[in-house]
Design a protein around this motif. Structure first.
Motif, mmCIF file in Angstrom:
data_model
loop_
_atom_site.group_PDB
_atom_site.id
_atom_site.type_symbol
_atom_site.label_atom_id
_atom_site.label_comp_id
_atom_site.label_asym_id
_atom_site.label_seq_id
_atom_site.Cartn_x
_atom_site.Cartn_y
_atom_site.Cartn_z
ATOM 1 N N SER A 109 0.587 -1.152 -0.010
ATOM 2 C CA SER A 109 -0.040 -0.017 -0.119
ATOM 3 C C SER A 109 0.787 1.294 -0.119
ATOM 4 O O SER A 109 2.106 1.134 0.371
ATOM 5 C CB SER A 109 -0.769 -0.011 1.284
ATOM 6 O OG SER A 109 -1.859 -1.075 1.382
ATOM 7 N N GLU A 159 3.495 2.337 2.753
ATOM 8 C CA GLU A 159 3.755 1.100 3.588
ATOM 9 C C GLU A 159 5.236 0.788 3.775
ATOM 10 O O GLU A 159 5.971 0.905 2.982
ATOM 11 C CB GLU A 159 3.065 -0.174 3.089
ATOM 12 C CG GLU A 159 3.271 -1.456 3.749
ATOM 13 C CD GLU A 159 2.513 -2.678 3.376
ATOM 14 O OE1 GLU A 159 2.934 -3.800 3.782
ATOM 15 O OE2 GLU A 159 1.958 -2.459 2.508
ATOM 16 N N ARG A 163 9.889 3.362 2.538
ATOM 17 C CA ARG A 163 8.389 3.035 2.302
ATOM 18 C C ARG A 163 8.100 3.098 0.603
ATOM 19 O O ARG A 163 8.698 3.768 0.076
ATOM 20 C CB ARG A 163 7.470 4.219 3.130
ATOM 21 C CG ARG A 163 7.659 3.983 4.625
ATOM 22 C CD ARG A 163 6.978 5.202 5.476
ATOM 23 N NE ARG A 163 7.201 4.922 6.952
ATOM 24 C CZ ARG A 163 6.739 4.078 7.579
ATOM 25 N NH1 ARG A 163 5.717 3.259 7.172
ATOM 26 N NH2 ARG A 163 6.999 4.011 8.659
#
Length: 892
Positions: free
Chosen positions: A741, A744, A785
């Motif tokens: 996502s 994430e 991320r």
């Protein structure tokens, strides 16, 4: 020599059973409720026995009269012996999924209606009875219990709407528990001469309800677990014996030991067995189990009604005219309370969409059908037998409660049939009527053709044959003229009807398959619950609901996802291994069922509902089958050997099933003796027993080979590849599942062994396929991320690697970095719906350094400049520089 003692009791019981057996056909003949007739017979027996005892002329029957009037069973015996099995069987006979959507209505009728009836009846009696309010409320709680047997019996006899029967039966499951809980609280307060604290009593009742539900569910699941553990060799006698013990264990443990509601526990156990039983018991055992319980409940319910009704004359001793007025007041108050709940509160549930709306004829029938019966009489008897309750109170409670029961049985019970007929609740709905004409028109045509062929084969006279065929043809013409199928049902209704039929057929096929002993119970339980969910979805939301529930079957359940998480994080393989084995079998059986359903559409749906509806349903099934094949092929690609072994095992079980059916046919046709049949059957069972053991499954089978085939790892030493394969985990994904996502934290990179994935970068869509890596871009760019969403487009098979292992791999082996660059630049980006940019690499790898290149610079140019600068530093100062033009990137 007179019969005495236990023999007298047994003889009296046997005579009562003979009377009961005669009452059932008599009730059907005179079109009267069986329960009402049993109550009348019981009252007559009690009255006659009382007359015999007080008469000196017929003293020869005194012993029999004493046995009937002083039958060795008290109110506690009534509740302890009969109530658990009556409530348990009521739960066992209910379709749990159908009841689930009516739960709001059932809880309202079972709890709110009981509380309101108790309050209104008590408040109505209080000004006129001369009794304390708490005693009047006690009467209200006693008469608040409705008896479903009479109502449901009438509904079934005259063919009333199944939903109406379901609501009445669902209400009866819990209203006894609510009324008994209130009754116990009020009785304890009267005996102790204490006031009732409303809040604490309500909390106590709620805790009792919730705790009993949990206990009943646990005991039922333990019983099912024991049945599974005993295996198919235990025999159906042992399995049914466990179900007989279950309601008593649940009831007594809750009621006597824990202090929860025993009635709720028995009901919860019955509902649990109803939900999980079809997928736990073999189909033939499940049918036999229901037949046995219907017989047990017939005995128990009939005896309970007769024995309780025999006490009516005793309970009505000393009744005055004013008592008749009080009985009438209580009856009217109970009717008004029920009407307030049904007509006043049910519309609120429908408006808030908590429960489906109920038509007005249903509501009127439910109000008038609130009959009282044996449980009310047993509770009234409990008060009269309690020595701690004063005589005036017990006399008052006994008379009012008994009179209330008599009015509802003799007035409401005898007129309920007329009410149902008046509202035409015994007639088919317009949809059912249209389907009826359609089915009869098609079915009679087949009957005509078969009759004509049979007449020709057996040489019937042409005149007789023509007469019979002519009658059938007249019926076919009548049905075709009355057929309004295409006009009465819209397109959506026809499709919904077809999908309901398909879902029901799937459940039937699965139950038929379950007869094969080698199929795991857990797998069949999962498939049956999925089929029931699809049937439920089709009923509720038509095509959308059916498709939605069928898609859920293909997506791994929570247990599978948890096993994958344990496998990836803790490197524990066993949970995922068992889940994978179950998933293989689920997909394999689902494919078998899907093929059968496709044939069923062509064979049955198309002739009945038309080719247009059949084409739409076939399209729905085809989409489902393609997803099923995709999921199966994804797993087959990596576990080909196991799939082939599983298919061979399944086909061998099918062959044994055919062999068993062949012997059954020979035995039925008396072509083989009983001894030979038993010998052949034992041989088949021995062969079936070989398949009760699961196949061995190696979760990491072939994983090293798949690692070696990854393009990014070409050139890495074999020993290193082996170590890498041992550190990798397996991860299956479903269509629409997110791998990453946006934002994430990256903990793993995913090597795509099979599947198709996409991500959006600004206004561009990039796809990933076999050999690509998800998460590598961010790691090489020193990002912790993700910047975008990575989503699966189909079923896929991934190999996961921890981030630290991947970083160490690209730092120690430059060939891996080189391979990633080559894969990125060689990526094929098809045009069409996917936006492509051939000038930029998808992962934007930096070939020689992890740092990003300067803005506006080419990756290749910067690399060449760094290389040139280093070479210049190494050259002697008196050596001329190399020609810059020769060092330009040839691709610029």
């Amino acid at each position: 020599m007179p019969v005495t003692g236990l023999a007298t009791v047994l003889l009296a019981t046997a005579i009562l059973l003979v009377i009961v057996s005669a009452v059932q056909p008599l009730a059907k003949r005179i079109e009267l409720s069986e329960t009402v007739l049993l109550a009348i017979v019981g009252i007559i027996l009690g009255g006659v026995a009382d007359i015999v005892l007080h008469s000196s002329h017929i003293y020869i029957f005194d012993t029999a009269a004493e046995v009937l009037l002083d039958f060795p069973i008290n109110s506690e015996g009534f509740l302890l012996i009969f109530l658990p099995i009556l409530v348990f069987q009521a739960g066992l006979a209910i379709d749990v999924r159908r009841l689930y959507h009516e739960m709001g209505t059932v809880l309202l009728l079972a709890i709110v209606a009981v509380v309101l009836s108790t309050a209104m009846i008590g408040l109505a009696l209080y000004p006129f009875s001369g009794m304390p309010l708490i005693v009047c409320l006690l009467v209200g709680s006693i008469v608040a219990t409705t008896d479903p047997s009479a109502v449901a019996g009438i509904f079934k006899e005259i063919g009333a709407a199944t939903r109406l029967t379901r609501l009445v039966e669902g209400e009866s499951l819990l209203n006894d528990a609510a009324a008994i809980s209130i009754f116990s609280t009020l009785t304890a307060a009267i005996i102790a001469h204490k006031e009732v604290h409303l809040m604490s009593s309500a909390i106590s009742i709620l805790v009792s309800f919730a705790g009993a539900v949990v206990v009943g569910f646990i005991f039922a699941r333990l019983s099912l677990w024991m049945i599974v553990a005993l295996g198919s060799t235990s025999g159906r006698a042992a399995e049914i014996t466990l179900t007989v013990a279950l309601p008593y264990i649940s009831y007594i443990v809750c009621d006597e030991i824990i202090g929860f509601s025993g009635v709720v526990a028995a009901a919860a156990a019955g509902l649990t067995l109803s939900a999980y039983g079809p997928s736990t018991f073999r189909p033939q055992t499940w049918r036999f189990l229901n037949e046995i319980w219907q017989q047990i409940v017939f005995w128990a319910g009939s005896l309970l009604f007769v024995l309780a009704s025999m006490l009516v004359p005793r309970l009505l001793i000393g009744m005055t005219k004013w008592d008749c007025v009080l009985i009438l007041i209580a009856t009217i108050a109970g009717l008004i309370a029920r009407a307030v709940v049904v007509f006043g509160m049910l519309p609120i549930l429908a408006a808030t969409k908590i429960s489906p709306p109920i038509p007005t004829p249903f509501k009127a029938t439910m109000v008038w059908g609130g009959l009282r019966g044996a449980i009310t009489l047993a509770l009234a008897l409990a008060v009269t037998e309690n020595e701690l309750v004063s005589t005036p109170i017990s006399h008052f409670v006994g008379i009012i409660a008994t009179g209330f029961v008599l009015i509802t049985l003799l007035v409401n019970g005898t007129t309920l049939r007329a009410v149902v007929v008046y509202f035409r609740l015994n007639e088919l709905t317009p949809i059912d009527q249209a389907v009826r004409h359609q089915i009869l028109g098609i079915g009679l045509g087949r009957v005509r053709d078969k009759t004509r062929r049979t007449a020709n084969e057996f040489g019937f006279n042409n005149r007789i044959t023509g007469y019979v065929i002519e009658g059938l043809e007249r019926r076919i013409e009548d049905e075709q003229e009355a057929n309004t199928f295409d006009t009465a049902l819209g397109n959506r209704q026809q499709i919904t009807l077809a999908l309901i039929t398909i879902a029901a057929q799937e459940r039937s096929i699965l139950l038929d398959l379950f007869r094969m002993q080698g199929l795991p119970r857990r797998v069949m339980e999962t498939l049956l619950r999925s089929a029931e969910a699809a049937l439920d979805g089709a009923w509720q939301d038509g095509r959308y609901g059916y498709v939605k529930e069928m898609h859920k079957r293909l997506h791994p359940p929570l247990r599978f996802r948890m096993a994958q998480s344990i496998h990836r994080r803790l490197h524990i393989d066993r949970p995922l291994m068992y889940c994978m084995m179950e998933r293989f079998e689920i997909l394999l059986i689902s494919r078998f069922v899907a093929i059968s359903l496709t044939r069923f559409v062509k064979r049955k749906i198309e002739p009945t509902l038309g080719s247009r509806v059949a084409d739409i349903v076939s399209e729905v099934l085809d989409r489902q089958n393609r997803m099923l094949d995709d999921a199966l092929e994804t797993m087959r690609m990596h576990y080909q050997g196991y799939i082939e072994a599983l298919e061979a095992r399944f086909l061998q079980m099918v062959a044994l099933r055919f062999e068993n059916e062949e012997y059954d046919d020979l035995h039925t046709e008396t072509l083989i003796s009983e001894e030979l049949y038993q010998e052949l059957e034992k041989a088949v069972e021995k062969r079936f027993a070989r398949y009760n053991r699961s196949l061995k499954f190696n979760l990491k089978s072939g994983i090293e080979q798949r690692v070696q085939e990854l393009p990014c790892l070409r050139g890495v030493p074999q020993a290193v590849l082996y170590d890498i394969s041992m550190s990798m985990s397996i991860y299956f994904v479903s269509p629409g599942e997110r791998i990453f996502s946006r934002g994430e934290r990256i903990k793993n990179v995913f090597f795509i062994s099979n599947g198709l994935f996409e991500t959006h970068v600004e206004d561009k869509v990039f796809t990933f396929g076999s050999g690509d890596i998800l998460g590598a871009k961010e790691i090489i760019g020193n990002k912790k991320r993700t910047e975008s969403i990575y989503r699966s487009l189909r079923f896929g098979y991934l190999l996961t690697m921890p981030i630290d292992v991947f970083k160490r791999l690209i730092s120690e082996y430059s060939i891996v970095r080189h391979n990633l660059i080559q894969i990125d630049y060689a990526r094929h980006r098809p045009e069409g719906d996917i936006v492509v940019d051939n000038n930029l690499p998808l992962l934007e790898y930096n070939p020689l350094a992890i740092e990003k290149p300067p803005e506006g610079g080419s990756v290749s140019n910067e690399a060449k400049k760094d290389k040139q600068k280093k070479e210049d530093q190494k050259q002697p100062k008196n050596q001329p520089k190399a020609n810059e033009d020769s060092e330009k990137d040839p691709f610029q």
